[in-house]
Structures are given as structure tokens and as C-alpha cells.
Motif scaffolding. Structure first.
Motif, mmCIF file in Angstrom:
data_model
loop_
_atom_site.group_PDB
_atom_site.id
_atom_site.type_symbol
_atom_site.label_atom_id
_atom_site.label_comp_id
_atom_site.label_asym_id
_atom_site.label_seq_id
_atom_site.Cartn_x
_atom_site.Cartn_y
_atom_site.Cartn_z
ATOM 1 N N HIS A 85 0.875 -1.177 0.000
ATOM 2 C CA HIS A 85 0.000 0.000 0.000
ATOM 3 C C HIS A 85 0.903 1.216 0.000
ATOM 4 C CE1 HIS A 85 1.046 0.530 4.202
ATOM 5 N NE2 HIS A 85 0.597 -0.675 4.482
ATOM 6 N N ALA A 86 0.336 2.382 -0.149
ATOM 7 C CA ALA A 86 1.156 3.592 -0.161
ATOM 8 C C ALA A 86 1.931 3.710 1.142
ATOM 9 C CB ALA A 86 0.278 4.824 -0.360
ATOM 10 N N PRO A 87 3.240 4.015 1.071
ATOM 11 C CA PRO A 87 4.003 4.221 2.312
ATOM 12 C C PRO A 87 3.323 5.264 3.194
ATOM 13 C CG PRO A 87 5.462 4.173 0.420
ATOM 14 C CD PRO A 87 4.063 4.192 -0.128
ATOM 15 N N ILE A 88 3.354 5.036 4.489
ATOM 16 C CA ILE A 88 2.722 5.958 5.440
ATOM 17 C C ILE A 88 3.753 6.991 5.863
ATOM 18 C CG2 ILE A 88 1.619 6.163 7.701
ATOM 19 C CD1 ILE A 88 0.618 3.285 7.314
ATOM 20 N N ILE A 89 3.538 8.239 5.473
ATOM 21 C CA ILE A 89 4.436 9.327 5.843
ATOM 22 C C ILE A 89 3.707 10.202 6.848
ATOM 23 C CG2 ILE A 89 5.843 11.233 5.015
ATOM 24 C CD1 ILE A 89 6.696 8.440 4.030
ATOM 25 N N LEU A 90 4.175 10.186 8.083
ATOM 26 C CA LEU A 90 3.502 10.848 9.204
ATOM 27 C C LEU A 90 3.810 12.338 9.244
ATOM 28 C CD1 LEU A 90 4.549 8.164 11.833
ATOM 29 C CD2 LEU A 90 2.336 8.284 10.654
ATOM 30 N N ASN A 91 3.013 13.053 10.034
ATOM 31 C CA ASN A 91 3.267 14.478 10.246
ATOM 32 C C ASN A 91 4.383 14.713 11.258
ATOM 33 O OD1 ASN A 91 1.190 15.274 8.500
ATOM 34 N ND2 ASN A 91 -0.339 15.056 10.125
ATOM 35 N N ASP A 92 4.673 13.709 12.080
ATOM 36 C CA ASP A 92 5.688 13.871 13.115
ATOM 37 C C ASP A 92 6.313 12.518 13.407
ATOM 38 O OD1 ASP A 92 7.292 15.066 14.955
ATOM 39 O OD2 ASP A 92 5.705 15.628 16.353
ATOM 40 N N TRP A 93 7.511 12.560 13.999
ATOM 41 C CA TRP A 93 8.255 11.339 14.297
ATOM 42 C C TRP A 93 7.889 10.803 15.679
ATOM 43 C CZ3 TRP A 93 11.988 9.150 11.007
ATOM 44 C CH2 TRP A 93 12.264 9.891 9.858
ATOM 45 N N ASP A 94 6.631 10.539 15.938
ATOM 46 C CA ASP A 94 6.299 10.088 17.291
ATOM 47 C C ASP A 94 5.344 8.905 17.283
ATOM 48 O OD1 ASP A 94 3.778 11.118 16.808
ATOM 49 O OD2 ASP A 94 3.979 12.807 18.159
ATOM 50 N N THR A 95 5.209 8.314 18.449
ATOM 51 C CA THR A 95 4.417 7.101 18.614
ATOM 52 C C THR A 95 2.939 7.353 18.371
ATOM 53 O OG1 THR A 95 6.039 6.272 20.211
ATOM 54 C CG2 THR A 95 3.846 5.266 20.245
ATOM 55 N N GLN A 96 2.408 8.454 18.922
ATOM 56 C CA GLN A 96 0.979 8.728 18.813
ATOM 57 C C GLN A 96 0.556 8.934 17.362
ATOM 58 O OE1 GLN A 96 -1.233 8.410 21.239
ATOM 59 N NE2 GLN A 96 -2.837 8.804 19.734
ATOM 60 N N ALA A 97 1.372 9.630 16.593
ATOM 61 C CA ALA A 97 1.045 9.841 15.182
ATOM 62 C C ALA A 97 0.978 8.508 14.437
ATOM 63 C CB ALA A 97 2.081 10.761 14.537
ATOM 64 N N THR A 98 1.845 7.582 14.794
ATOM 65 C CA THR A 98 1.838 6.248 14.179
ATOM 66 C C THR A 98 0.561 5.503 14.515
ATOM 67 O OG1 THR A 98 4.240 6.192 14.453
ATOM 68 C CG2 THR A 98 3.148 4.112 13.932
ATOM 69 N N ILE A 99 0.189 5.534 15.791
ATOM 70 C CA ILE A 99 -1.025 4.834 16.232
ATOM 71 C C ILE A 99 -2.249 5.353 15.479
ATOM 72 C CG2 ILE A 99 -2.580 4.484 18.199
ATOM 73 C CD1 ILE A 99 -0.035 4.566 19.981
ATOM 74 N N GLU A 100 -2.372 6.663 15.383
ATOM 75 C CA GLU A 100 -3.533 7.255 14.711
ATOM 76 C C GLU A 100 -3.582 6.874 13.235
ATOM 77 O OE1 GLU A 100 -3.214 11.406 15.494
ATOM 78 O OE2 GLU A 100 -3.624 11.187 17.647
ATOM 79 N N ALA A 101 -2.414 6.887 12.565
ATOM 80 C CA ALA A 101 -2.379 6.564 11.137
ATOM 81 C C ALA A 101 -2.731 5.100 10.877
ATOM 82 C CB ALA A 101 -0.999 6.891 10.572
ATOM 83 N N LEU A 102 -2.183 4.184 11.679
ATOM 84 C CA LEU A 102 -2.447 2.762 11.466
ATOM 85 C C LEU A 102 -3.865 2.388 11.885
ATOM 86 C CD1 LEU A 102 0.930 1.083 12.530
ATOM 87 C CD2 LEU A 102 0.120 1.682 10.254
ATOM 88 N N ASP A 103 -4.366 2.996 12.953
ATOM 89 C CA ASP A 103 -5.751 2.744 13.355
ATOM 90 C C ASP A 103 -6.712 3.153 12.246
ATOM 91 O OD1 ASP A 103 -5.347 1.561 15.799
ATOM 92 O OD2 ASP A 103 -5.558 3.414 16.966
ATOM 93 N N LYS A 104 -6.435 4.280 11.603
ATOM 94 C CA LYS A 104 -7.285 4.756 10.513
ATOM 95 C C LYS A 104 -7.225 3.777 9.336
ATOM 96 C CE LYS A 104 -7.335 9.142 9.669
ATOM 97 N NZ LYS A 104 -6.955 10.512 9.204
ATOM 98 N N MET A 105 -6.032 3.287 9.033
ATOM 99 C CA MET A 105 -5.879 2.349 7.927
ATOM 100 C C MET A 105 -6.655 1.063 8.192
ATOM 101 S SD MET A 105 -2.343 0.756 6.382
ATOM 102 C CE MET A 105 -2.332 -0.689 7.439
ATOM 103 N N LEU A 106 -6.547 0.535 9.396
ATOM 104 C CA LEU A 106 -7.245 -0.699 9.740
ATOM 105 C C LEU A 106 -8.757 -0.495 9.788
ATOM 106 C CD1 LEU A 106 -4.807 -2.040 12.496
ATOM 107 C CD2 LEU A 106 -5.106 -2.946 10.182
#
Length: 352
Positions: A224-245
Motif C-alpha cells: 500500500h502507499a508508504p505511510i508518511i507521518l506528520n511527526d516522528w512520534d508514537t501517537q502519530a503512528t497509532i492514529e495513522a495505522l488505526d485509521k488504515m485498519l
């Protein structure tokens, strides 16, 4: 002498929380019990707060034999991020070995950085990526410039950087050898800072561009398209992956995280959604912070030699002070993949 991290470990709190309590940050709301834990730990360890240096005092200490240091991040970020703390330790060690005077001048985020100090120093080390305007200004004021964490080639100053581009290839080779072909990426863009400490632009991270190039070279489709976050942090990752799932997509069979804090976010999401690591999704990262050895499963990650980066920067500055720097040098500091349990053996599709 006890450090912020020692006090944090004793109190069972994050270094960021301890720092803000001990520095009496009025904007930070914390429970009285937590504050008492911090103060009790500091007292037990005989912690002595590092005095703030005024511009006047620094002006008295800085001269043409001084190596000045400018950071693109604030003190709180350094305390909370072992990457930058390691660079600082390396700078101090390198200065001690070379018997050179080292002075941390200011952060770009300071309210009133004293730019006059830059001209007075014999050489300047900047930690972090800077934009063209700041680069040109610094070179005009002090041509003896070394930038740490700068990956762009062809610059008119010395640079010290990690071998990220090499290691992303090694990681992908390792995953491919283990049978993984469906490999995703989670990262963020790199900020470039201007003279006021603001982000003037973002550039692609070399781990991301290296990932794209390797996948194309091996004729592998992106899961799938690489996930490029707005910031280098844990919370941003959680939000992006939760949305994808939530949209019904699945995590790929392997995920490369551009940093350990991002990997921690992947672990959290996998645990919350009952996704087994590495049976369903393998995870590989960069940083090798302490916690990665204690995750379940332990995290395969790239160990970065940040202290060596600091020492190399001082060595380059020493050449400038001796008048031996004849041309801009680019020094790539090697890192090492630490193979742990977050990657298993996965059969290739044509064997399934």
C-alpha cells in the motif's frame, strides 16, 4: 554527577516530565504526588541542576580556539531523545580527547539566540538539518562549519551523517532473504530549520527514498502507499495505522519503521488489534533505544553510533582550528543491524 535521566529512572517517570518539573515549567500541569516523586528522587541522587549560561558569560568564554555548537531542537527534546543525547555525549568526549574548548551556544528555538557568538568561535557545529538561507548566513559569518545529521551531497561545508541509505538496503535484503516480499514503510519527512527555529520546508528522508528504490529494483509491488507521518512520534503512528485498519486494510507481512518511537506505535496497534508479531507482521526499525530489548517480541533494529558522530564532528572542527581543512568533507558513520525476534521466517508467495 546525577543526570536528568538518572532522576527519571529513580522516579519511574519520563525524562521529559522530570526536566519540566525540575526546571519549574509553569506551563506544565502535573499532580503534586508526581512532583514530590521527582523532588525526592533528585534529592536522593544529589542532583544539581545545570545552571543557565547567560549570553554575557558565554561571550567571556568564547574565542577563536572555541568550538561552538548550535542545536536545531530544544533542551527538552534532547533529554527525551537518546539520539541527540548521544551526539552531545560524543561531542563532549571528542573535545576532551582533543583537549579542545567546546561551548553549546544556543538552540534555534531560544528566545534570543546570540548570533554574535558564531563569529567569535574558531569553528561551528550545527546538529540537525538547516535550510539554504541559514546555511549561507552561517558560512558568511563563520566559514568553518560542520553540520551533523546532514545527508544532502555537494554542500560547501563539512557534514557528518548516518549510513541510513546503506542500512535500508541491508534491512530489505534481510527481509527478502527471510522470505518477505510484501514490505511496507512507515516514516516521516525531514524538517529543515531556518534562523528563527521554524521549519521552512520538508525533504524526503533517505530511508524512504532508499526503500522506494530497492522495491523498484526488485520489481516488488508496494503493499500500500508508504505511510508518511506528520511527526516522528508514537501517537502519530497509532492514529495513522488505526485509521488504515478502520478502512478494512491489513498490515503488510513486514513493516519498516523509520525510528523506534514509530515502531512502538506499530507494536501498540498490533497488540490492540490482535496482530501477532512476527507471525502476521514482522517489524524492523532504526535507533536501538533501550526499551527495544525488552519488548515482546524483542525488536530488530539498527543501532546508531551517535556518540561516534559527535566525536567525528569535533575531529573535523579540530582540523579547521589547525588550519588543515582544505576542502569540505563528508563523513558517513556506520551503524549495525541488531537482529532480534520481531522478524521470523516467512515463505515466499510462490512457495505457498
Amino acid at each position: 554527577m546525577a543526570t536528568i535521566r538518572d532522576v527519571a529512572r529513580e522516579a519511574g517517570l519520563s525524562p521529559a516530565t522530570v526536566s519540566r518539573v525540575l526546571n519549574e515549567d509553569t506551563t506544565f500541569k502535573v499532580a503534586d504526588l508526581t512532583r514530590q516523586r521527582v523532588l525526592a528522587a533528585a534529592s536522593k541522587l544529589n542532583y544539581s541542576r545545570r545552571p543557565k549560561n547567560t549570553s554575557v558569560n558565554k561571550r567571556q568564554r568564547v574565542n577563536s580556539s572555541t568550538i561552538g555548537v548550535i542545536t536545531t531542537y530544544n533542551e527538552l527534546r534532547e533529554i527525551d531523545d537518546p539520539y541527540f543525547l548521544g551526539i552531545r555525549n560524543g561531542l563532549n568526549q571528542g573535545a576532551a580527547l582533543k583537549q579542545r574548548k567546546l561551548e553549546f551556544l544556543f538552540s534555534l528555538h531560544d528566545v534570543k539566540p546570540n548570533w554574535a557568538l558564531v563569529k567569535q568561535c574558531g569553528a561551528i557545529i550545527v546538529i540537525g538539518c538547516i535550510d539554504d538561507q541559514l546555511r549561507d548566513y552561517l558560512l558568511q559569518v563563520n566559514p568553518h562549519l560542520i553540520v551533523v545529521d546532514e545527508h544532502s551531497p555537494g554542500q560547501g561545508y563539512d557534514t557528518v551523517y548516518n549510513d541510513f541509505n546503506d542500512q535500508i538496503g541491508h534491512i530489505l535484503d534481510y527481509l527478502y532473504q527471510q522470505g518477505y516480499q510484501e514490505i511496507g514503510f512507515v516514516g516521516a519527512q525531514m524538517p529543515l530549520y531556518n534562523r528563527t527555529g521554524a521549519i521552512s520546508q520538508y525533504i524526503d528522508d533517505v530511508r524512504y527514498t532508499g526503500y522506494l528504490a530497492w522495491m523498484a529494483q526488485h520489481n516488488l509491488m508496494l503493499p500500500h502507499a508508504p505511510i508518511i507521518l506528520n511527526d516522528w512520534d508514537t501517537q502519530a503512528t497509532i492514529e495513522a495505522l488505526d485509521k488504515m485498519l478502520a478502512y478494512g486494510e491489513q498490515l503488510p507481512r513486514a513493516l519498516i519503521a523509520a525510528s523506534d518511537p514509530i515502531a512502538l506505535g506499530i507494536y501498540h496497534v498490533c497488540q490492540a488489534h490482535n496482530i501477532a508479531i512476527p507471525a502476521q507482521t514482522a517489524v524492523v526499525s532504526f535507533d536501538d533505544i533501550d526499551v527495544t530489548r525488552f519488548l515482546v517480541p524483542t525488536l530488530t533494529t539498527v543501532h546508531l553510533n551517535t556518540e561516534m558522530m559527535g566525536q567525528v564532528a569535533v575531529n573535523l572542527a579540530d582540523l579547521h582550528l589547525q588550519g588543515l581543512a582544505e576542502m569540505p568533507l563528508r563523513v558517513k558513520v556506520p551503524s549495525q543491524i541488531i537482529k532480534r525476534d520481531s522478524v521470523g521466517r516467512y515463505p515466499k508467495k510462490n512457495n505457498q
